[in-house]
Scaffold this motif. Sequence first.
Motif, PDB file in Angstrom:
ATOM      1  N   VAL A  84      -2.506   4.926  -1.312  1.00 28.59           N
ATOM      2  CA  VAL A  84      -2.474   3.930   0.140  1.00 28.59           C
ATOM      3  C   VAL A  84      -3.661   3.528   0.551  1.00 28.59           C
ATOM      4  O   VAL A  84      -3.751   2.271   0.788  1.00 28.59           O
ATOM      5  CB  VAL A  84      -1.459   4.714   1.095  1.00 28.59           C
ATOM      6  N   THR A  85      -4.561   4.442   0.797  1.00 30.82           N
ATOM      7  CA  THR A  85      -5.896   4.082   1.313  1.00 30.82           C
ATOM      8  C   THR A  85      -6.869   3.051   0.646  1.00 30.82           C
ATOM      9  O   THR A  85      -7.336   2.157   1.297  1.00 30.82           O
ATOM     10  CB  THR A  85      -6.728   5.360   1.548  1.00 30.82           C
ATOM     11  N   ALA A  86      -6.602   3.317  -0.544  1.00 24.62           N
ATOM     12  CA  ALA A  86      -7.315   2.343  -1.475  1.00 24.62           C
ATOM     13  C   ALA A  86      -6.795   0.881  -1.372  1.00 24.62           C
ATOM     14  O   ALA A  86      -7.545   0.064  -1.425  1.00 24.62           O
ATOM     15  CB  ALA A  86      -7.394   2.808  -3.042  1.00 24.62           C
ATOM     16  N   MET A 113      -5.145  -0.614   0.890  1.00 21.64           N
ATOM     17  CA  MET A 113      -5.285  -0.961   2.223  1.00 21.64           C
ATOM     18  C   MET A 113      -6.924  -1.398   2.390  1.00 21.64           C
ATOM     19  O   MET A 113      -7.006  -2.656   2.828  1.00 21.64           O
ATOM     20  CB  MET A 113      -4.923  -0.111   3.357  1.00 21.64           C
ATOM     21  N   ALA A 114      -7.499  -0.626   1.703  1.00 18.34           N
ATOM     22  CA  ALA A 114      -9.057  -1.003   1.898  1.00 18.34           C
ATOM     23  C   ALA A 114      -9.325  -2.255   1.137  1.00 18.34           C
ATOM     24  O   ALA A 114     -10.056  -3.192   1.666  1.00 18.34           O
ATOM     25  CB  ALA A 114      -9.826   0.212   1.440  1.00 18.34           C
ATOM     26  N   GLY A 122      -1.761   9.651  -1.285  1.00 18.52           N
ATOM     27  CA  GLY A 122      -2.505   9.255   0.010  1.00 18.52           C
ATOM     28  C   GLY A 122      -3.873   8.606  -0.256  1.00 18.52           C
ATOM     29  O   GLY A 122      -4.291   7.554   0.529  1.00 18.52           O
ATOM     30  N   PHE A 123      -4.524   8.782  -1.186  1.00 19.04           N
ATOM     31  CA  PHE A 123      -5.603   8.106  -1.799  1.00 19.04           C
ATOM     32  C   PHE A 123      -5.205   6.666  -2.277  1.00 19.04           C
ATOM     33  O   PHE A 123      -5.875   5.838  -1.823  1.00 19.04           O
ATOM     34  CB  PHE A 123      -6.465   8.874  -2.838  1.00 19.04           C
ATOM     35  N   ALA A 141       0.908  -1.405   0.041  1.00 17.04           N
ATOM     36  CA  ALA A 141       0.030   0.101  -0.093  1.00 17.04           C
ATOM     37  C   ALA A 141       0.926   1.295   0.031  1.00 17.04           C
ATOM     38  O   ALA A 141       0.262   2.145  -0.532  1.00 17.04           O
ATOM     39  CB  ALA A 141      -0.867  -0.021   1.147  1.00 17.04           C
ATOM     40  N   THR A 183      -5.678   6.640  -9.142  1.00 17.28           N
ATOM     41  CA  THR A 183      -5.632   7.880  -8.392  1.00 17.28           C
ATOM     42  C   THR A 183      -4.329   8.706  -8.421  1.00 17.28           C
ATOM     43  O   THR A 183      -3.358   8.002  -8.414  1.00 17.28           O
ATOM     44  CB  THR A 183      -6.076   7.910  -6.945  1.00 17.28           C
TER      45      THR A 183
END
Length: 296
Positions: A202-204, A206-207, A199-200, A99, A195
């Motif tokens: 990394v979040t995506a 991990m999600a 930051g987006f 991520a 994206t």
Amino acid sequence: MTSVIHDIGYRHYDGPRLGRAYAVRSLFTHNLRAAYGLGRPAKAKIMPFLLFTIMLLPAAISVAITALASSLGSGQPVNLIRYSAYAVYLQPLIAIFLAAQAPVLASRDLRFHVTPLYFSRPLSRLDYVLAKYGALTTALFILLGTPVTILFIGALATKQKHLGTHTLDWAGAVVGCLMFALVLAAIGLVVAAFTPRRGFGVTAVMAVYLISTAAVGSIQGIAETQTKFGVARWAGMFTPFNLVDDVQVWALGAKSSSPEPPPSGLGGPVFALVCVAVVVGGLAILYQRFRRAGAQ
């Protein structure tokens, strides 16, 4: 108004033209270094090297305990961590690495709109995608294969019994590490490529890992309570670590490290085909994504 032409020394380039292969190698090397923060500011190196160090600790501790038990002659056999289980046991760390670093390779070029510059050189869209994918796959393989190799070196140093079996298990685990790297790199890059914001991304990533793991775990738990063990085993296909581990079990003869073993019969071949589909499909999606970005 008077115009003046200045001779600033522009000259035609007559040197060697290194060509497409050199461009692909350079892009691969640049992205592999970027995955570990090399050639970037010090703060970019903290996360990848911290995760790499933590990945090594269980292997080092396992070897140290085994060596201590051997030197003390306790008589009780102390086994190393199973080679093929290492990636499954430490999957949260691997997911964090993926991520954190997949957006570095996939998102930054999109954010700064530099893909058209790459494609102005003798570098095709497919070359670009394969270089990025190969770099992240190699970075993950280094992350996964190094501790497994430390375990094997520890087995040799502590003179474990059945070294021939250890060698075969280690070789199979290295192949398994490559399979994990291939599948995870495809998933991570595809998610991060949609994206331009790191930051987006990394979040995506991990999600995707957390949601798939939680959903599959819930389905397997419910299926087991209803004694539908076949459903529980097939559900493992929808989370990457279970998917690849089940292929290891079927193709390499490893012991299952997932909550459920792979389905018997056609389960192994189907899971292997899903791995191939993830890789090929991921590359196709990346090709289309960067082709559109390069046309902007």
